[in-house]
Design a protein around this motif. Structure first.
Motif, PDB file in Angstrom:
ATOM      1  N   VAL A 145       0.865  -1.181   0.000  1.00 44.87           N
ATOM      2  CA  VAL A 145       0.000   0.000   0.000  1.00 44.87           C
ATOM      3  C   VAL A 145       0.900   1.231   0.000  1.00 44.87           C
ATOM      4  O   VAL A 145       1.705   1.417   0.915  1.00 44.87           O
ATOM      5  CB  VAL A 145      -0.937   0.022   1.222  1.00 44.87           C
ATOM      6  CG1 VAL A 145      -1.759   1.309   1.223  1.00 44.87           C
ATOM      7  CG2 VAL A 145      -1.855  -1.196   1.218  1.00 44.87           C
ATOM      8  N   ARG A 146       0.768   2.067  -1.011  1.00 45.47           N
ATOM      9  CA  ARG A 146       1.563   3.294  -1.140  1.00 45.47           C
ATOM     10  C   ARG A 146       0.636   4.473  -0.872  1.00 45.47           C
ATOM     11  O   ARG A 146      -0.209   4.814  -1.684  1.00 45.47           O
ATOM     12  CB  ARG A 146       2.155   3.377  -2.543  1.00 45.47           C
ATOM     13  CG  ARG A 146       3.152   4.513  -2.765  1.00 45.47           C
ATOM     14  CD  ARG A 146       3.735   4.381  -4.167  1.00 45.47           C
ATOM     15  NE  ARG A 146       4.769   5.376  -4.419  1.00 45.47           N
ATOM     16  CZ  ARG A 146       4.540   6.577  -4.930  1.00 45.47           C
ATOM     17  NH1 ARG A 146       3.295   6.948  -5.226  1.00 45.47           N
ATOM     18  NH2 ARG A 146       5.530   7.412  -5.154  1.00 45.47           N
ATOM     19  N   ALA A 147       0.787   5.065   0.321  1.00 43.51           N
ATOM     20  CA  ALA A 147      -0.082   6.156   0.752  1.00 43.51           C
ATOM     21  C   ALA A 147       0.667   7.482   0.617  1.00 43.51           C
ATOM     22  O   ALA A 147       1.655   7.716   1.311  1.00 43.51           O
ATOM     23  CB  ALA A 147      -0.528   5.941   2.192  1.00 43.51           C
ATOM     24  N   PHE A 156       3.521   0.675   2.971  1.00 52.29           N
ATOM     25  CA  PHE A 156       3.242  -0.418   3.904  1.00 52.29           C
ATOM     26  C   PHE A 156       3.333  -1.740   3.134  1.00 52.29           C
ATOM     27  O   PHE A 156       2.673  -1.909   2.099  1.00 52.29           O
ATOM     28  CB  PHE A 156       1.847  -0.283   4.509  1.00 52.29           C
ATOM     29  CG  PHE A 156       1.604   1.021   5.218  1.00 52.29           C
ATOM     30  CD1 PHE A 156       1.816   1.137   6.580  1.00 52.29           C
ATOM     31  CD2 PHE A 156       1.167   2.135   4.519  1.00 52.29           C
ATOM     32  CE1 PHE A 156       1.582   2.329   7.240  1.00 52.29           C
ATOM     33  CE2 PHE A 156       0.938   3.344   5.164  1.00 52.29           C
ATOM     34  CZ  PHE A 156       1.148   3.435   6.535  1.00 52.29           C
ATOM     35  N   CYS A 157       4.122  -2.679   3.642  1.00 54.66           N
ATOM     36  CA  CYS A 157       4.264  -3.986   3.002  1.00 54.66           C
ATOM     37  C   CYS A 157       3.849  -5.076   3.982  1.00 54.66           C
ATOM     38  O   CYS A 157       4.224  -5.031   5.155  1.00 54.66           O
ATOM     39  CB  CYS A 157       5.700  -4.225   2.544  1.00 54.66           C
ATOM     40  SG  CYS A 157       6.252  -3.066   1.273  1.00 54.66           S
ATOM     41  N   ILE A 205       0.541   9.010  10.028  1.00 54.28           N
ATOM     42  CA  ILE A 205       0.911   7.655   9.636  1.00 54.28           C
ATOM     43  C   ILE A 205       0.209   6.615  10.505  1.00 54.28           C
ATOM     44  O   ILE A 205      -0.156   5.538  10.036  1.00 54.28           O
ATOM     45  CB  ILE A 205       2.451   7.467   9.692  1.00 54.28           C
ATOM     46  CG1 ILE A 205       2.827   6.082   9.139  1.00 54.28           C
ATOM     47  CG2 ILE A 205       2.980   7.650  11.098  1.00 54.28           C
ATOM     48  CD1 ILE A 205       4.323   5.891   8.996  1.00 54.28           C
ATOM     49  N   GLU A 206      -0.020   6.950  11.781  1.00 57.43           N
ATOM     50  CA  GLU A 206      -0.705   6.003  12.666  1.00 57.43           C
ATOM     51  C   GLU A 206      -2.133   5.734  12.182  1.00 57.43           C
ATOM     52  O   GLU A 206      -2.617   4.607  12.240  1.00 57.43           O
ATOM     53  CB  GLU A 206      -0.735   6.543  14.105  1.00 57.43           C
ATOM     54  CG  GLU A 206       0.628   6.672  14.755  1.00 57.43           C
ATOM     55  CD  GLU A 206       1.316   7.977  14.421  1.00 57.43           C
ATOM     56  OE1 GLU A 206       0.717   8.777  13.656  1.00 57.43           O
ATOM     57  OE2 GLU A 206       2.435   8.197  14.893  1.00 57.43           O
ATOM     58  N   ASN A 207      -2.815   6.799  11.728  1.00 57.57           N
ATOM     59  CA  ASN A 207      -4.182   6.641  11.241  1.00 57.57           C
ATOM     60  C   ASN A 207      -4.224   5.840   9.935  1.00 57.57           C
ATOM     61  O   ASN A 207      -5.136   5.035   9.715  1.00 57.57           O
ATOM     62  CB  ASN A 207      -4.838   8.004  11.026  1.00 57.57           C
ATOM     63  CG  ASN A 207      -5.015   8.768  12.328  1.00 57.57           C
ATOM     64  OD1 ASN A 207      -5.025   8.177  13.401  1.00 57.57           O
ATOM     65  ND2 ASN A 207      -5.142  10.078  12.244  1.00 57.57           N
ATOM     66  N   ILE A 208      -3.221   6.088   9.070  1.00 58.34           N
ATOM     67  CA  ILE A 208      -3.178   5.350   7.801  1.00 58.34           C
ATOM     68  C   ILE A 208      -2.931   3.867   8.071  1.00 58.34           C
ATOM     69  O   ILE A 208      -3.613   2.993   7.519  1.00 58.34           O
ATOM     70  CB  ILE A 208      -2.078   5.914   6.881  1.00 58.34           C
ATOM     71  CG1 ILE A 208      -2.292   7.408   6.628  1.00 58.34           C
ATOM     72  CG2 ILE A 208      -2.042   5.156   5.570  1.00 58.34           C
ATOM     73  CD1 ILE A 208      -1.138   8.083   5.921  1.00 58.34           C
ATOM     74  N   ARG A 209      -1.963   3.595   8.934  1.00 53.11           N
ATOM     75  CA  ARG A 209      -1.658   2.195   9.236  1.00 53.11           C
ATOM     76  C   ARG A 209      -2.871   1.503   9.870  1.00 53.11           C
ATOM     77  O   ARG A 209      -3.176   0.354   9.542  1.00 53.11           O
ATOM     78  CB  ARG A 209      -0.449   2.107  10.169  1.00 53.11           C
ATOM     79  CG  ARG A 209      -0.144   0.673  10.583  1.00 53.11           C
ATOM     80  CD  ARG A 209       1.186   0.540  11.248  1.00 53.11           C
ATOM     81  NE  ARG A 209       1.500  -0.855  11.468  1.00 53.11           N
ATOM     82  CZ  ARG A 209       2.726  -1.344  11.591  1.00 53.11           C
ATOM     83  NH1 ARG A 209       3.766  -0.528  11.519  1.00 53.11           N
ATOM     84  NH2 ARG A 209       2.938  -2.628  11.777  1.00 53.11           N
ATOM     85  N   GLN A 210      -3.544   2.186  10.759  1.00 53.18           N
ATOM     86  CA  GLN A 210      -4.719   1.604  11.403  1.00 53.18           C
ATOM     87  C   GLN A 210      -5.794   1.271  10.368  1.00 53.18           C
ATOM     88  O   GLN A 210      -6.433   0.215  10.430  1.00 53.18           O
ATOM     89  CB  GLN A 210      -5.273   2.559  12.457  1.00 53.18           C
ATOM     90  CG  GLN A 210      -6.427   1.971  13.264  1.00 53.18           C
ATOM     91  CD  GLN A 210      -6.955   2.945  14.291  1.00 53.18           C
ATOM     92  OE1 GLN A 210      -7.224   4.098  13.985  1.00 53.18           O
ATOM     93  NE2 GLN A 210      -7.097   2.479  15.523  1.00 53.18           N
ATOM     94  N   ALA A 211      -5.989   2.164   9.388  1.00 52.18           N
ATOM     95  CA  ALA A 211      -6.986   1.917   8.347  1.00 52.18           C
ATOM     96  C   ALA A 211      -6.625   0.686   7.520  1.00 52.18           C
ATOM     97  O   ALA A 211      -7.492  -0.130   7.191  1.00 52.18           O
ATOM     98  CB  ALA A 211      -7.105   3.143   7.446  1.00 52.18           C
ATOM     99  N   VAL A 212      -5.336   0.534   7.206  1.00 53.22           N
ATOM    100  CA  VAL A 212      -4.895  -0.622   6.424  1.00 53.22           C
ATOM    101  C   VAL A 212      -5.064  -1.912   7.221  1.00 53.22           C
ATOM    102  O   VAL A 212      -5.559  -2.923   6.706  1.00 53.22           O
ATOM    103  CB  VAL A 212      -3.423  -0.440   5.989  1.00 53.22           C
ATOM    104  CG1 VAL A 212      -2.914  -1.694   5.293  1.00 53.22           C
ATOM    105  CG2 VAL A 212      -3.285   0.763   5.061  1.00 53.22           C
TER     106      VAL A 212
END
Length: 286
Positions: A145-147, A156-157, A205-212
């Protein structure tokens, strides 16, 4: 080619194929321990590949096709972390049994008639379909995932275990963050999925990772970089040329002289060099 020569070549094929069949059979009988053992799973793959090549040379297309599919399945087991259960083993064994039966028919008649070949292929096709569908459910899909935001690019891999559920969930959660999916690409059998996301400025980044992760992914690695093509502003100056080394830094063992976060990093204490007359703690530690 003379009939005697052809029979001799078929005899060589039967001899080698029978040995390869025995190797594959032994590996399938203990598949749970075979797959993690690199040399053993390689041996099964090579055996299937050899049968495929010999069958292709002699025009036994049915044997070639089934051996090729078995080889591909064994490669998937080698490359993907799949739990070997009774259903998977049963389906693979059915493929093997059809392959072994065809090789046996060749050994009995030094050839293979089209009726026998077509009959065995008709038995194999539904097994292939069921096995493909089951593997799609078992194989963890490798995920990237490339945010992107106006400030950073986060990559994120990891992997997801249910491709369909992840694909629908990630679209919903990205929408909640105010972002959009700009690319959604996957390979055959759902082995790899790449997702590109654009998000509003200053998305954490914490919110993006949580969504993924809440979409059903397991993240293994995260890489972050600044998007310098978007950062050439007064708030985020980009220095293309190196800052001249301040005289006070000459000979300092903490002086790096490399780029970091858009600045030419000079040392651990003063990213842009110490101010004039300023005491340097790095220098004091030497």
């Amino acid at each position: 080619m003379l009939p005697e020569q052809l029979q001799r070549i078929i005899g060589y094929f039967i001899e080698e194929a029978t040995e390869h069949i025995q190797i594959i059979e032994q590996g399938l009988q203990d598949l749970q321990n075979t797959v993690p053992a690199t040399q053993r799973i390689h041996q099964l793959i090579r055996a299937s590949h050899s049968i495929k090549g010999g069958a292709a040379m002699l025009g036994f297309s049915s044997i070639q096709r089934i051996a090729h599919r078995l080889e591909d399945y064994l490669k998937l087991l080698r490359e993907c972390p799949i739990a070997i259960d009774s259903r998977l083993l049963s389906l693979l064994t059915q493929v093997f049994d059809i392959l072994a039966a065809l090789v046996y028919k060749v050994s009995k008649g030094f050839g293979l008639n089209s009726e026998d070949a077509n009959q065995m292929l008709s038995l194999a096709e539904p097994v292939f379909d069921e096995l493909d569908a089951y593997l799609r459910a078992l194989i963890p899909t490798r995920l990237t995932v490339r945010a992107s935001t106006d400030e950073h690019i986060h990559v994120f891999c990891g992997y997801c275990t249910s491709l369909g559920e992840f694909s629908s969930a990630i679209a919903s959660r990205v929408g909640l963050l105010g972002g959009t999916i700009t690319r959604h690409e996957q390979e055959d059998l759902g082995i790899r999925l790449c997702v590109d996301i654009y998000l509003p400025p200053y998305s954490r980044i914490e919110n993006i990772r949580q969504a993924v992760e809440l979409s059903g992914a397991i993240i293994g690695t995260v890489q972050t970089q600044r998007d310098f093509s978007l950062l050439a502003t007064a708030d985020y100056p980009v220095y293309q040329s190196a800052i001249e080394r301040p005289p006070i830094c000459t000979g300092c063992r903490y002086y790096y002289g490399r780029s970091d976060g858009g600045y030419q990093l000079n040392c651990t204490i003063h990213p842009r060099g110490p101010e004039e007359q300023e005491r340097c703690r790095d220098r004091e530690q030497e």
